[in-house]
Design a protein around this motif. Structure first.
Motif, PDB file in Angstrom:
ATOM      1  N   HIS A 159      18.606  -2.637 -22.906  1.00  0.00           N
ATOM      2  CA  HIS A 159      18.454  -3.659 -23.932  1.00  0.00           C
ATOM      3  C   HIS A 159      18.395  -2.997 -25.310  1.00  0.00           C
ATOM      4  O   HIS A 159      17.872  -1.891 -25.461  1.00  0.00           O
ATOM      5  N   ILE A 209      10.856  -3.053 -20.825  1.00  0.00           N
ATOM      6  CA  ILE A 209      11.540  -4.330 -21.026  1.00  0.00           C
ATOM      7  C   ILE A 209      11.951  -4.968 -19.704  1.00  0.00           C
ATOM      8  O   ILE A 209      12.102  -6.189 -19.606  1.00  0.00           O
ATOM      9  N   GLY A 323      11.817  -6.020 -28.097  1.00  0.00           N
ATOM     10  CA  GLY A 323      11.858  -7.095 -27.122  1.00  0.00           C
ATOM     11  C   GLY A 323      10.481  -7.558 -26.710  1.00  0.00           C
ATOM     12  O   GLY A 323       9.441  -7.014 -27.110  1.00  0.00           O
ATOM     13  N   SER A 361      12.113 -11.177 -27.868  1.00  0.00           N
ATOM     14  CA  SER A 361      13.537 -11.026 -27.591  1.00  0.00           C
ATOM     15  C   SER A 361      14.324 -12.146 -28.235  1.00  0.00           C
ATOM     16  O   SER A 361      15.494 -11.980 -28.562  1.00  0.00           O
ATOM     17  N   GLU A 689      18.770 -15.003 -29.691  1.00  0.00           N
ATOM     18  CA  GLU A 689      18.335 -13.927 -28.800  1.00  0.00           C
ATOM     19  C   GLU A 689      18.945 -12.620 -29.300  1.00  0.00           C
ATOM     20  O   GLU A 689      20.092 -12.301 -29.017  1.00  0.00           O
ATOM     21  N   VAL A 691      17.417  -9.435 -29.002  1.00  0.00           N
ATOM     22  CA  VAL A 691      17.156  -8.280 -28.127  1.00  0.00           C
ATOM     23  C   VAL A 691      17.659  -8.665 -26.747  1.00  0.00           C
ATOM     24  O   VAL A 691      17.103  -9.547 -26.091  1.00  0.00           O
TER      25      VAL A 691
END
Length: 726
Positions: A159, A209, A323, A361, A689, A691
């Motif tokens: 991510h 994450i 995130g 996120s 969104e 992340v």
């Protein structure tokens, strides 16, 4: 079974699907589910009905609305009469075909997960409870971290932050957690609990994450920031990248934490401050009111607060882990069942929380109100210790633009006002926005603020038309000139020790900050769940307890028997609550808690929490019943019986909401200081969104877990943009 007893009977289980059996006794009539036939047979020794069966309760009363009667091979297989073994249909397994197979059976979950029942999966998710008939029959894969999909065959990619999210004013909300190792002792007296009172150690459990947990090596109880950061950097696989943590340690001994733990300055904001006296410095204040600090009252609520608290609090900002990462946890049991940190003179308190700086996120406030900047003001002009926090520092045109940006607040455009087509905001539906400093770093992240428009007073610099009042007493974290009140757990008020130009009563008449802030609005809605359900919670806990103020606090002068339950679970026993709940709360819903009537008690920095579990505990008695020794034959209880509510209807603090992160303030059940739960409804048009896997700039190869970046983007998470591509 059979005439010569040569056939074997297979195992029975709860039927996945019920089937009528037809005319088993061949009398030409198929009887209903109450009459049993074929009694004393090998398969049905106690008999069985010919139509769909009626179950019986513990009082042997027939219950018509039932299903899933015990059947041979659970009705999802055939019995091999020679061996007595069930031959299950595809998709089912077990000795009685009682389970729905996990994907890939018999090689379930692709070797990257564990096949578990729905009851087990629910329990692993913050202790949720699943007790329906199929609790041991419906199965699913619990994937190893980093894998996903129904059969755990898909690898997740790295991510990263979408490089196109950043612009001239957008900033990243990195996770910032406060990690506290404290004691109720007058001094910092941590030791390992042995007779020699050796060095105490603790560890930190960090979640990446993907949700994988990583535990640090032991950390000494009086560790410096460098030592804590080093322990996190030493985690395997570069989970926390070197040099990516901002850490500030504060320490105190023998202080009243509720009045504000203020011995700390966050100096990690060296640029972008308009405060010339303390450039880039943010005063750290914690209004500590832990459950462990208090003397419990008769009803389990917060009572009087212990005067002293000592220890260390570490503020950790994880700049290398963008995130929405799960809240870290402190581990004290590093030596089996014996704690590795004890306090000679008090009780050890450990807690982790975030103070308005949750990692995210998704940005739910992605609508920048172009052309508008604001400052924050404070007023106590009536000199009665009632402060007002408000927006100021804008032009007439900017104020009009802000109204347009705020727009609707209550799901109803038909009641909007003025040419700006907006709502003022109300107790049921206040506005909620995000403020980000105009001059700051991209790691700042901004803060959430709830507000409404008061047309009866003009406090801002324009001195006309009305005032945007804040529901949480927010001011620039860089500005030392603001004062803030903290709520004590017994409902009192305490002032922070920040240096202020004060009056004799300890409060400034008025002050306007110097820092300018950008405004981010949203089409999301903040709605009051119920005006009759009050929230109570301790600082640093992850549990909100709900009560009906009218019944449980107002000494029986109840307008209803509503028990304060705001969950969306509706059944035969609680359907009456619908009229008392504006917006019910489900697992995974977002919410916050606010005091509308006395907003200066709200936290300076607002968190938005996610409900992870809603449940009802066993009750013992309500405040009213305990206070007045109400019995089952009392007039009040008899009146409840006449209304059909049964006897001894006691529900004080029985309804619980578990949050994803710990709460950064505290509240008691009180008719004078009511906190209510406000549900946050995100809107897709205001959600970004930023992340995500491959930073939204590539495609994840779910076989290898490697990002295939779009042209012009590179790095293992596609987060770097080629300068020639701009």
């Amino acid at each position: 079974m059979a005439n010569d007893c040569s056939e074997r009977v297979c195992q029975f289980g709860l039927a996945h699907v019920d089937t009528p059996k037809g005319d088993l006794d061949m009398n030409g009539v198929v009887t209903d589910g109450t009459k049993l036939v074929a009694e004393n047979s090998a398969v049905y020794p106690y008999g069985t009905p010919e139509q769909f069966p009626f179950a019986r309760d513990s009082d042997l009363q027939d219950v018509e609305q039932t299903a899933h009667y015990y059947m041979e091979c659970s009705n999802k297989g055939t019995c091999d009469r020679a061996t007595g073994t069930c031959l299950c249909y595809d998709g089912y397994d077990g000795a009685a075909c009682q389970r729905a197979s996990c994907p890939g059976f018999p090689m379930s979950c692709s070797g990257h997960g564990v096949c578990r029942s729905i009851e087990q999966l629910a329990n692993d998710d913050y202790g949720n409870v699943y007790k329906l008939w199929d609790r041991s029959s419906t199965m699913g894969c619990q994937c190893d971290k980093g894998y996903s999909g129904p059969d755990c065959s898909l690898r997740q990619c790295k991510h990263g932050i979408d490089p196109l999210y950043l612009d001239d004013s957008a900033t990243i909300r990195y996770a910032t957690y406060d990690v506290a190792l404290l004691t109720t002792s007058d001094t910092i007296d941590f030791n390992d609990g042995t007779p020699l009172k050796g060095q105490a150690y603790w560890a930190l459990r960090f979640y990446d994450i993907h949700g994988e947990d990583w535990v640090t090596q032991p950390i000494v109880a009086d560790a410096s920031c460098d030592q804590v950061a080093a322990a996190l950097y030493a985690l395997p696989n570069n989970v926390v990248p070197d040099g990516s943590i901002w850490c500030t340690r504060t320490s105190n001994a023998g202080v009243n934490g509720v009045n504000g733990w203020v011995n700390g300055e966050d100096t990690h904001y060296a640029t972008g401050s308009d405060d010339t006296t303390n450039p880039g410095v943010r005063l750290i204040k914690y209004p500590l009111a832990f459950w462990q600090q208090v003397v419990r009252s008769s009803y389990g609520d917060l009572g009087s607060v212990s005067d002293k608290i000592s220890g260390y609090i570490y503020r950790l900002k994880f700049l290398g882990n963008p995130g929405n990462i799960r809240q870290p946890e402190i581990e004290l049991y590093l030596d089996g069942k014996r704690p590795s940190v004890v306090s000679s003179g008090g009780e050890v308190i450990t807690s982790v929380w975030t103070d308005g700086q949750q990692g995210e996120s998704k940005d739910y406030f992605a609508d920048h109100c172009d052309g508008v900047t604001v400052r924050f003001g404070y007023s106590n002009s009536d000199n009665n210790n009632i402060p007002y926090y408000y927006l100021t520092g804008f032009t007439t045109a900017e104020k009009a633009l802000l109204k347009t940006c705020l727009a609707d607040a209550d799901f109803d455009n038909s009641n909007n006002v003025e040419v700006y087509n907006w709502d003022y905001g109300s107790k049921n539906y206040p506005h909620i926005v995000k403020f980000v400093k105009s001059r700051t770093t991209y790691t700042d992240g901004g803060y959430y603020v709830a507000l409404y428009y008061d047309t009866s007073v003009a406090l801002d610099n324009l001195a006309s038309g009305g005032t945007f009042k804040l529901l949480n007493p927010f001011f620039s974290p860089d500005d030392y000139s603001f004062g803030i009140k903290f709520q004590t757990s017994d409902g009192g008020i305490s002032q922070s020790t920040a240096a202020l130009p004060s009056l004799s009563n300890g409060y400034t008449n008025s002050y306007v900050g110097t820092d300018m802030f950008e405004v981010y609005t949203t089409k999301a809605t903040l709605g009051l769940t119920s005006n009759m359900s009050q929230a109570s919670f301790g600082f640093g806990t992850q549990e909100v307890l709900m009560s009906n103020v009218s019944y449980d606090v107002m000494r029986g002068n109840a307008q209803s028997i509503f028990d304060g339950d705001i969950s969306c679970e509706i059944g035969a026993n609680n359907g009456y609550k619908i009229e008392y709940v504006n917006h019910c709360l489900n697992k995974s819903d977002y919410f916050t808690m606010l005091n509308w009537d006395q907003p200066w008690y709200n936290p300076q920095h607002m968190n938005i929490y996610q409900a992870k579990k809603l449940s009802t505990k066993k009750y013992f008695a309500s405040v009213w019943e305990n206070s007045f020794n109400t019995g089952p034959n009392s007039g009040f209880t008899a009146n409840l019986k006449r209304k059909g509510y049964g006897s001894y209807a006691s529900h004080f603090e029985t309804h619980s909401v578990i949050t994803d992160t710990s709460i950064n303030h505290a509240s008691v059940v009180s008719s004078n200081l009511p906190y209510f739960v406000y549900k946050f409804f995100p809107h897709v048009d205001s959600t970004y969104e930023y992340v995500a896997e491959c930073s939204n700039r590539g495609i994840c190869d779910d076989t290898s877990g490697i990002c295939n970046c779009f042209p012009g983007y590179s790095h293992d998470d596609c987060s770097e943009q080629n300068s020639l591509h701009v």
